[in-house]
Design a protein around this motif. Structure first.
Motif, short mmCIF file in Angstrom:
data_model
loop_
_atom_site.label_atom_id
_atom_site.label_comp_id
_atom_site.label_asym_id
_atom_site.label_seq_id
_atom_site.Cartn_x
_atom_site.Cartn_y
_atom_site.Cartn_z
N ALA A 33 -9.46 -12.30 -15.44
CA ALA A 33 -10.01 -12.66 -14.13
C ALA A 33 -8.88 -12.72 -13.11
CB ALA A 33 -10.70 -14.02 -14.22
N PRO A 34 -9.16 -12.37 -11.87
CA PRO A 34 -8.12 -12.38 -10.84
C PRO A 34 -7.56 -13.77 -10.61
CG PRO A 34 -10.29 -12.03 -9.86
CD PRO A 34 -10.47 -11.99 -11.34
N GLU A 35 -6.24 -13.84 -10.37
CA GLU A 35 -5.55 -15.09 -10.07
C GLU A 35 -4.92 -14.98 -8.69
OE1 GLU A 35 -2.99 -16.63 -13.33
OE2 GLU A 35 -3.56 -14.76 -14.31
N ILE A 36 -5.06 -16.01 -7.89
CA ILE A 36 -4.45 -16.06 -6.56
C ILE A 36 -3.08 -16.71 -6.70
CG2 ILE A 36 -4.70 -16.83 -4.17
CD1 ILE A 36 -6.94 -14.89 -5.19
N ILE A 37 -2.05 -16.06 -6.15
CA ILE A 37 -0.70 -16.60 -6.20
C ILE A 37 -0.14 -16.72 -4.78
CG2 ILE A 37 -0.29 -15.62 -8.48
CD1 ILE A 37 1.54 -13.51 -7.05
N PHE A 38 0.88 -17.58 -4.62
CA PHE A 38 1.61 -17.65 -3.37
C PHE A 38 2.81 -16.72 -3.46
CE2 PHE A 38 -0.76 -21.59 -3.06
CZ PHE A 38 -1.13 -21.57 -1.72
N CYS A 39 3.12 -16.05 -2.36
CA CYS A 39 4.18 -15.06 -2.38
C CYS A 39 4.64 -14.73 -0.96
CB CYS A 39 3.69 -13.78 -3.04
SG CYS A 39 2.38 -12.94 -2.11
N ASP A 40 5.56 -13.83 -0.88
CA ASP A 40 5.91 -13.13 0.35
C ASP A 40 6.02 -11.68 -0.08
OD1 ASP A 40 6.51 -12.62 2.96
OD2 ASP A 40 8.50 -13.52 2.92
N TYR A 41 5.97 -10.76 0.85
CA TYR A 41 6.01 -9.36 0.46
C TYR A 41 6.59 -8.50 1.56
CZ TYR A 41 1.67 -9.46 3.13
OH TYR A 41 0.74 -9.66 4.11
N ILE A 42 7.08 -7.33 1.16
CA ILE A 42 7.53 -6.33 2.10
C ILE A 42 6.96 -4.99 1.68
CG2 ILE A 42 9.67 -7.50 2.75
CD1 ILE A 42 11.18 -5.64 0.85
N ALA A 43 6.69 -4.14 2.67
CA ALA A 43 6.23 -2.78 2.38
C ALA A 43 7.43 -1.94 1.99
CB ALA A 43 5.54 -2.19 3.60
N GLY A 44 7.19 -1.00 1.11
CA GLY A 44 8.27 -0.15 0.64
C GLY A 44 8.18 1.25 1.21
N LEU A 45 8.64 2.20 0.44
CA LEU A 45 8.63 3.60 0.83
C LEU A 45 7.31 4.22 0.43
CD1 LEU A 45 12.22 4.39 -0.45
CD2 LEU A 45 11.54 3.77 1.87
N SER A 46 7.20 5.52 0.57
CA SER A 46 5.97 6.20 0.17
C SER A 46 6.29 7.28 -0.85
CB SER A 46 5.29 6.82 1.40
OG SER A 46 6.17 7.71 2.04
N ALA A 47 5.27 8.05 -1.23
CA ALA A 47 5.47 9.10 -2.23
C ALA A 47 6.39 10.18 -1.68
CB ALA A 47 4.13 9.70 -2.62
N LYS A 48 7.14 10.78 -2.57
CA LYS A 48 8.08 11.84 -2.19
C LYS A 48 7.74 13.07 -3.02
CE LYS A 48 13.04 12.70 -2.18
NZ LYS A 48 14.33 12.12 -2.54
N ILE A 49 7.50 14.17 -2.34
CA ILE A 49 7.17 15.42 -3.04
C ILE A 49 8.46 16.22 -3.22
CG2 ILE A 49 5.78 17.53 -2.95
CD1 ILE A 49 4.11 14.98 -3.06
N GLY A 50 8.71 16.62 -4.44
CA GLY A 50 9.90 17.41 -4.75
C GLY A 50 9.52 18.67 -5.49
#
Length: 116
Positions: A33-50
């Motif tokens: 079952a889903p659990e709610i947590i306290f956090c902070d977050y940052i967005a990262g990079l995206s997919a890279k096509i090689g």
């Protein structure tokens, strides 16, 4: 929660932990079952096509004192009561790192890193 975390981990996220074991095809048996947590977050990079195809790169990093998450679990920014993490739009946790509570030495901190 340490006093430092109480002012820095103010956002909420939802975590779905993978149930132990796999089915005959090697897929997870489902998620708790889903659990709610306290956090902070940052967005990262995206997919890279090689030249060899699509490379998995960091999407989001969640900082938290929640110690139960593992690679293969799912996480979602915000609160969700949806039983299926994929339906909820959650991202798979691809890496988990841990570091000590430098100031109060009460509870370790964790980074939960998702990928695309």
């Amino acid at each position: 929660m340490s006093s430092v975390a109480s002012w820095s981990y103010t956002a909420k996220a939802t975590v779905w932990r993978r149930l132990p074991g796999k089915d005959e095809y090697g897929d997870p048996l489902g998620y708790a079952a889903p659990e709610i947590i306290f956090c902070d977050y940052i967005a990262g990079l995206s997919a890279k096509i090689g030249s060899l195809g699509k490379e998995v790169v960091v999407k989001n990093t969640f900082f938290t004192e929640y110690a139960l998450a593992n690679e293969g679990d799912y996480i979602f920014i915000g609160e969700s009561s949806e039983a299926d993490p994929v339906v909820a739009g959650a991202d798979e946790i691809r890496a988990v790192t841990r570091w000590g509570d430098t100031l109060e030495i009460l509870t370790d901190d964790w980074a939960l890193i998702t990928g695309i």
